[in-house]
Write an enzyme that holds these catalytic residues in place. Structure first.
Site, PDB file in Angstrom:
ATOM      1  N   HIS A 180       0.880  -1.177   0.000  1.00  0.00           N
ATOM      2  CA  HIS A 180       0.000   0.000   0.000  1.00  0.00           C
ATOM      3  C   HIS A 180       0.914   1.223   0.000  1.00  0.00           C
ATOM      4  O   HIS A 180       1.653   1.452   0.970  1.00  0.00           O
ATOM      5  CB  HIS A 180      -0.899   0.005   1.231  1.00  0.00           C
ATOM      6  CG  HIS A 180      -1.655   1.292   1.420  1.00  0.00           C
ATOM      7  ND1 HIS A 180      -2.815   1.580   0.734  1.00  0.00           N
ATOM      8  CD2 HIS A 180      -1.408   2.377   2.209  1.00  0.00           C
ATOM      9  CE1 HIS A 180      -3.249   2.778   1.103  1.00  0.00           C
ATOM     10  NE2 HIS A 180      -2.415   3.282   1.986  1.00  0.00           N
ATOM     11  N   ASP A 232      -9.643   5.261  -7.539  1.00  0.00           N
ATOM     12  CA  ASP A 232     -10.499   6.037  -8.449  1.00  0.00           C
ATOM     13  C   ASP A 232      -9.907   6.171  -9.844  1.00  0.00           C
ATOM     14  O   ASP A 232     -10.164   7.150 -10.553  1.00  0.00           O
ATOM     15  CB  ASP A 232     -10.786   7.429  -7.865  1.00  0.00           C
ATOM     16  CG  ASP A 232     -11.800   7.382  -6.732  1.00  0.00           C
ATOM     17  OD1 ASP A 232     -12.692   6.526  -6.780  1.00  0.00           O
ATOM     18  OD2 ASP A 232     -11.665   8.187  -5.800  1.00  0.00           O
ATOM     19  N   SER A 316       6.884  -0.678 -13.720  1.00  0.00           N
ATOM     20  CA  SER A 316       5.771  -1.631 -13.702  1.00  0.00           C
ATOM     21  C   SER A 316       5.196  -1.800 -15.102  1.00  0.00           C
ATOM     22  O   SER A 316       4.008  -1.623 -15.350  1.00  0.00           O
ATOM     23  CB  SER A 316       4.703  -1.185 -12.703  1.00  0.00           C
ATOM     24  OG  SER A 316       4.450   0.199 -12.809  1.00  0.00           O
TER      25      SER A 316
END
Length: 446
Positions: A180, A232, A316
């Site tokens: 996180h 979001d 990534s």
């Protein structure tokens, strides 16, 4: 991208041997007894020439800088739960960056002149960690290595993300990880409160959560499954498969399959996103030579996008055709790669290697991108656009003596694209033709 995937494969393979009769924590020798201190000297010269820029735009970027990258990794205190610290202190110094030639990402830009690099900058930080058996929990500034959330290291200094991560190897052959994160710094920034954002869309988001695992079936076969949610913005899912087949007579065939699925979620702050992207590669190794063919396909009206921390691109993106300059991830783009590697240690000089590759992409079409107020990719790519890139790399690593492990790498890239590709998102300025040279010297000291 390939280096990131290789690193993760090595991590997964090591996990197969992590669990023995005694856990890592039970075998701990102590905080300082198992500690490690490393200094990496990195010297980076970067030159990028925009061939077709308008007279009012920057024609080229050229900077040269040196960094001292210090990393301290403590052991863990003894006991059922062990505690430790990972810390870093990095300093970068300008060797050359004149007015009008900055902006390579090696140095922070001078506030009075956005095209001039600062003389020096530095950053320090770290993370606290705790270990039980084969499970490690960390909080602080870190460099996560997940195919759905990873920081970058393609310039003078690495980028860091701030948050919490967990890595576990409790089950033999299985490496699990999760995290996180809520902020980060760029490779040319000291602001550790920098925002998380997408690379091509430039959409900021508050938090990233990810989880995944890599399983090693044997020395020749491994696979991974990962997922992430950017608040979001999107949900992203990833799967890979790596296999090596021994063909005898010093020959082998390696197969790599990588797949991403990205779907908008929550408030959809980047607009409508429904993207499936995959790559597949075959690498035939014959003695000291390797011949690689790869195919990559983007299915969707938006590009395959990924994270930035503090404004610098992350790692990534584990796709075969994400290379030195371009990622070949425009909407609906199909690309192909041919690559050749050779180890010249026996023929020319120990530690010398050579690589050349060519990638061509076509059929890009971004005209169907969401153009609502949230649409982050509207107008970036026209219809039936194309691009190509040629990369050449020579690397030498000193094998013996006082300078052992000193490496010198020269990388040259040539990139060309059609006119309907937005330079703001996929290049720089108004140029659709770029030549680039990077000279990277690294000297690690333990």
């Amino acid at each position: 991208a390939i280096a990131a995937a290789t690193s993760q494969m090595a991590y997964a393979n090591e996990s197969a041997h992590a669990t023995e009769s005694m856990s890592s924590q039970a075998a701990s020798n102590g905080f300082m007894e198992d500690a490690d201190l490393q200094l990496l000297n990195r010297n980076f010269a970067f030159y990028r020439n925009f061939k077709n820029n308008a007279p009012t735009d920057q024609n080229y970027r050229s900077e040269w800088a040196h960094a001292f990258l210090t990393t301290f990794t403590s052991g863990f205190t003894q006991g059922t739960v062990g505690f430790g610290v990972d810390a870093f202190g990095n300093a970068g110094y300008k060797l050359n960056s004149g007015a009008g030639t900055g902006g390579t990402g090696l140095l922070p830009v001078d506030g009075s002149d956005p095209s001039k690099g600062q003389d020096a900058y530095g950053i320090a930080g770290g993370a606290v960690k705790a270990r039980i058996s084969e499970t490690v929990l960390k909080f602080g500034q870190q460099r996560p290595e997940s195919p759905v959330f990873a920081t970058g290291d393609s310039r003078l200094m690495p980028a860091y993300a701030t948050g919490t991560s967990i890595m576990s190897e409790e089950i033999s052959d299985l490496a699990l990880q999760g995290g996180h994160f809520y902020s980060g710094n760029g490779t040319d920034s000291t602001n550790q409160d920098g925002e998380l954002a997408t690379y091509y869309g430039g959409t900021a988001f508050n938090t990233a959560d990810y989880i995944g695992g890599d399983y090693t079936f044997s020395d020749n076969l491994s696979m991974g499954v990962h997922a992430a949610q950017y608040e979001d913005l999107w949900n992203q899912y990833y799967a890979d498969l790596y296999h090596t087949m021994d063909l005898g007579d010093d020959m082998s065939l390696s197969t790599s399959l990588n797949y991403y699925n990205t779907q908008d979620t929550g408030k959809a702050n980047g607009g409508d996103i429904s993207n499936n992207t995959y790559s597949a590669s075959l690498a035939l190794s014959v003695g000291v030579q390797t011949f690689t063919l790869a195919h990559q396909n983007v299915n969707g009206d938006t590009p395959f996008d990924y994270v930035t921390t503090g404004g610098s691109t992350g790692n990534s993106i584990w796709l075969a055709n994400a290379v030195q300059y371009s990622d070949f991830v425009m909407p609906n783009e199909k690309s192909y790669q041919a690559r050749y590697d050779i180890d010249l240690s026996d023929m020319v000089m120990p530690g010398l290697s050579f690589m050349a590759r060519y990638i061509t992409g076509s059929g890009a079409d971004g005209t169907g991108a969401d153009c609502s107020p949230n649409g982050a990719y509207c107008g970036q790519v026209g219809n039936n656009e194309d691009e190509w890139e040629r990369d050449i790399e020579v690397k030498y690593v000193v094998q013996t003596g006082a300078a052992k492990d000193l490496s010198i790498r020269v990388r040259q890239a040539t990139w060309r694209a059609s006119q309907g590709v937005s330079r703001d998102a996929y290049g720089s300025g108004n140029s659709n033709a770029v030549d680039e040279i990077r000279i990277i010297t690294e000297y690690p000291l333990d």
